[in-house]
Each structure stands twice: as structure tokens, then as C-alpha cells.
Design a protein around this motif. Structure first.
Motif, PDB file in Angstrom:
ATOM      1  N   ARG A 119     -22.261 -20.847  -7.735  1.00  0.00           N
ATOM      2  CA  ARG A 119     -21.295 -20.324  -6.779  1.00  0.00           C
ATOM      3  C   ARG A 119     -19.885 -20.497  -7.328  1.00  0.00           C
ATOM      4  NH1 ARG A 119     -23.950 -17.736  -2.377  1.00  0.00           N
ATOM      5  NH2 ARG A 119     -26.060 -18.300  -2.805  1.00  0.00           N
ATOM      6  N   ASN A 120     -18.978 -20.947  -6.496  1.00  0.00           N
ATOM      7  CA  ASN A 120     -17.595 -21.098  -6.929  1.00  0.00           C
ATOM      8  C   ASN A 120     -17.339 -22.558  -7.298  1.00  0.00           C
ATOM      9  OD1 ASN A 120     -14.781 -21.400  -7.055  1.00  0.00           O
ATOM     10  ND2 ASN A 120     -14.502 -19.632  -5.728  1.00  0.00           N
ATOM     11  N   LYS A 121     -17.278 -22.811  -8.589  1.00  0.00           N
ATOM     12  CA  LYS A 121     -17.132 -24.179  -9.086  1.00  0.00           C
ATOM     13  C   LYS A 121     -15.857 -24.840  -8.560  1.00  0.00           C
ATOM     14  CE  LYS A 121     -17.110 -26.929 -13.257  1.00  0.00           C
ATOM     15  NZ  LYS A 121     -17.160 -26.952 -14.705  1.00  0.00           N
ATOM     16  N   ALA A 122     -14.775 -24.097  -8.480  1.00  0.00           N
ATOM     17  CA  ALA A 122     -13.505 -24.667  -8.004  1.00  0.00           C
ATOM     18  C   ALA A 122     -13.618 -25.147  -6.558  1.00  0.00           C
ATOM     19  CB  ALA A 122     -12.383 -23.645  -8.136  1.00  0.00           C
ATOM     20  N   LYS A 123     -14.323 -24.400  -5.732  1.00  0.00           N
ATOM     21  CA  LYS A 123     -14.492 -24.809  -4.329  1.00  0.00           C
ATOM     22  C   LYS A 123     -15.357 -26.060  -4.224  1.00  0.00           C
ATOM     23  CE  LYS A 123     -13.848 -20.352  -2.090  1.00  0.00           C
ATOM     24  NZ  LYS A 123     -14.464 -19.327  -1.240  1.00  0.00           N
ATOM     25  N   ILE A 124     -16.386 -26.123  -5.037  1.00  0.00           N
ATOM     26  CA  ILE A 124     -17.259 -27.304  -5.032  1.00  0.00           C
ATOM     27  C   ILE A 124     -16.476 -28.534  -5.482  1.00  0.00           C
ATOM     28  CG2 ILE A 124     -19.283 -28.363  -6.124  1.00  0.00           C
ATOM     29  CD1 ILE A 124     -20.466 -25.458  -6.198  1.00  0.00           C
ATOM     30  N   GLU A 125     -15.707 -28.390  -6.546  1.00  0.00           N
ATOM     31  CA  GLU A 125     -14.900 -29.506  -7.035  1.00  0.00           C
ATOM     32  C   GLU A 125     -13.846 -29.917  -6.009  1.00  0.00           C
ATOM     33  OE1 GLU A 125     -13.542 -27.988 -10.782  1.00  0.00           O
ATOM     34  OE2 GLU A 125     -15.378 -28.610 -11.815  1.00  0.00           O
ATOM     35  N   ALA A 126     -13.256 -28.948  -5.334  1.00  0.00           N
ATOM     36  CA  ALA A 126     -12.259 -29.255  -4.301  1.00  0.00           C
ATOM     37  C   ALA A 126     -12.898 -30.005  -3.143  1.00  0.00           C
ATOM     38  CB  ALA A 126     -11.598 -27.972  -3.806  1.00  0.00           C
ATOM     39  N   THR A 127     -14.093 -29.620  -2.767  1.00  0.00           N
ATOM     40  CA  THR A 127     -14.799 -30.303  -1.679  1.00  0.00           C
ATOM     41  C   THR A 127     -15.058 -31.761  -2.034  1.00  0.00           C
ATOM     42  OG1 THR A 127     -15.833 -28.235  -0.984  1.00  0.00           O
ATOM     43  CG2 THR A 127     -16.884 -30.278  -0.257  1.00  0.00           C
ATOM     44  N   ILE A 128     -15.479 -31.993  -3.251  1.00  0.00           N
ATOM     45  CA  ILE A 128     -15.740 -33.369  -3.702  1.00  0.00           C
ATOM     46  C   ILE A 128     -14.442 -34.173  -3.724  1.00  0.00           C
ATOM     47  CG2 ILE A 128     -16.470 -34.769  -5.688  1.00  0.00           C
ATOM     48  CD1 ILE A 128     -18.486 -32.407  -6.268  1.00  0.00           C
ATOM     49  N   GLU A 129     -13.393 -33.594  -4.273  1.00  0.00           N
ATOM     50  CA  GLU A 129     -12.106 -34.297  -4.334  1.00  0.00           C
ATOM     51  C   GLU A 129     -11.547 -34.540  -2.934  1.00  0.00           C
ATOM     52  OE1 GLU A 129      -8.881 -36.391  -5.436  1.00  0.00           O
ATOM     53  OE2 GLU A 129     -10.649 -35.933  -6.634  1.00  0.00           O
ATOM     54  N   ASN A 130     -11.680 -33.568  -2.054  1.00  0.00           N
ATOM     55  CA  ASN A 130     -11.184 -33.753  -0.685  1.00  0.00           C
ATOM     56  C   ASN A 130     -11.947 -34.849   0.046  1.00  0.00           C
ATOM     57  OD1 ASN A 130      -9.143 -31.891  -0.968  1.00  0.00           O
ATOM     58  ND2 ASN A 130     -10.315 -30.207  -0.095  1.00  0.00           N
ATOM     59  N   ALA A 131     -13.226 -34.983  -0.240  1.00  0.00           N
ATOM     60  CA  ALA A 131     -13.997 -36.088   0.348  1.00  0.00           C
ATOM     61  C   ALA A 131     -13.442 -37.428  -0.132  1.00  0.00           C
ATOM     62  CB  ALA A 131     -15.472 -35.955  -0.018  1.00  0.00           C
ATOM     63  N   ARG A 132     -13.084 -37.494  -1.398  1.00  0.00           N
ATOM     64  CA  ARG A 132     -12.465 -38.721  -1.929  1.00  0.00           C
ATOM     65  C   ARG A 132     -11.139 -39.004  -1.218  1.00  0.00           C
ATOM     66  NH1 ARG A 132     -14.010 -36.628  -7.552  1.00  0.00           N
ATOM     67  NH2 ARG A 132     -15.950 -37.739  -7.958  1.00  0.00           N
ATOM     68  N   ARG A 133     -10.389 -37.959  -0.995  1.00  0.00           N
ATOM     69  CA  ARG A 133      -9.093 -38.133  -0.337  1.00  0.00           C
ATOM     70  C   ARG A 133      -9.251 -38.574   1.114  1.00  0.00           C
ATOM     71  NH1 ARG A 133      -5.094 -33.779  -3.242  1.00  0.00           N
ATOM     72  NH2 ARG A 133      -5.780 -34.318  -5.334  1.00  0.00           N
ATOM     73  N   ILE A 134     -10.287 -38.103   1.770  1.00  0.00           N
ATOM     74  CA  ILE A 134     -10.557 -38.559   3.142  1.00  0.00           C
ATOM     75  C   ILE A 134     -10.877 -40.051   3.137  1.00  0.00           C
ATOM     76  CG2 ILE A 134     -12.221 -38.421   5.045  1.00  0.00           C
ATOM     77  CD1 ILE A 134     -12.180 -35.367   4.653  1.00  0.00           C
TER      78      ILE A 134
END
Length: 78
Positions: free
Chosen positions: A1-16
Motif C-alpha cells: 500500500r502506501n509506505k509513507a502512510k504506514i510509517e507515519a502511523t507507526i511514528e504517530n503512535a510513538r508520539r502518542i
């Protein structure tokens, strides 16, 4: 799928997780946001903290969690 969106989701989870550590909970963070002027500062803060969360996504997010935020069109009708 969209690698950038997947990476953003993972990073945003870290930020939460970071926000939870800083504020005690994500809800405390949300409650700490400046909600004046139809959440304009809150939207800026969310947009800066999270990847791929621009103003529109931030506004939709706040609305989806039950914040009393209005669409820009609703503001101009007043």
C-alpha cells in the motif's frame, strides 16, 4: 500500500506514547490545548506534533473525538 502512510502511523503512535508520558494521558493533552478561536492553536499544535496531519486532518480528528469544533463554513455564517 502506501509506505509513507504506514510509517507515519507507526511514528504517530510513538508520539502518542511520548504525549502520554508528558501529560499523563492523551486526554490530558487534548484538554490542555488552546480551544479558543475555533481551535486554531490546537490545530497548529496537532499539525506540528504528528506526521501527515495537516490542518484539515487535525480538524477532522478533533471533531471525531467529540470536540466542539466547527467547519470553517459554519464560522462564516455567524
Amino acid at each position: 500500500r502506501n509506505k509513507a502512510k504506514i510509517e507515519a502511523t507507526i511514528e504517530n503512535a510513538r508520539r502518542i506514547i511520548e504525549i502520554q508520558r508528558e501529560y499523563g494521558s492523551f486526554k490530558n493533552y487534548i484538554n490542555s490545548l488552546d480551544k479558543r478561536d475555533n481551535y486554531s492553536e490546537a490545530i497548529k499544535d496537532i499539525s506540528k506534533r504528528f506526521i501527515r496531519m495537516g490542518p484539515s486532518s487535525s480538524r477532522i480528528f478533533l471533531y471525531s473525538i467529540g470536540e466542539d469544533i466547527h467547519r470553517p463554513q459554519e464560522m462564516s455564517r455567524d
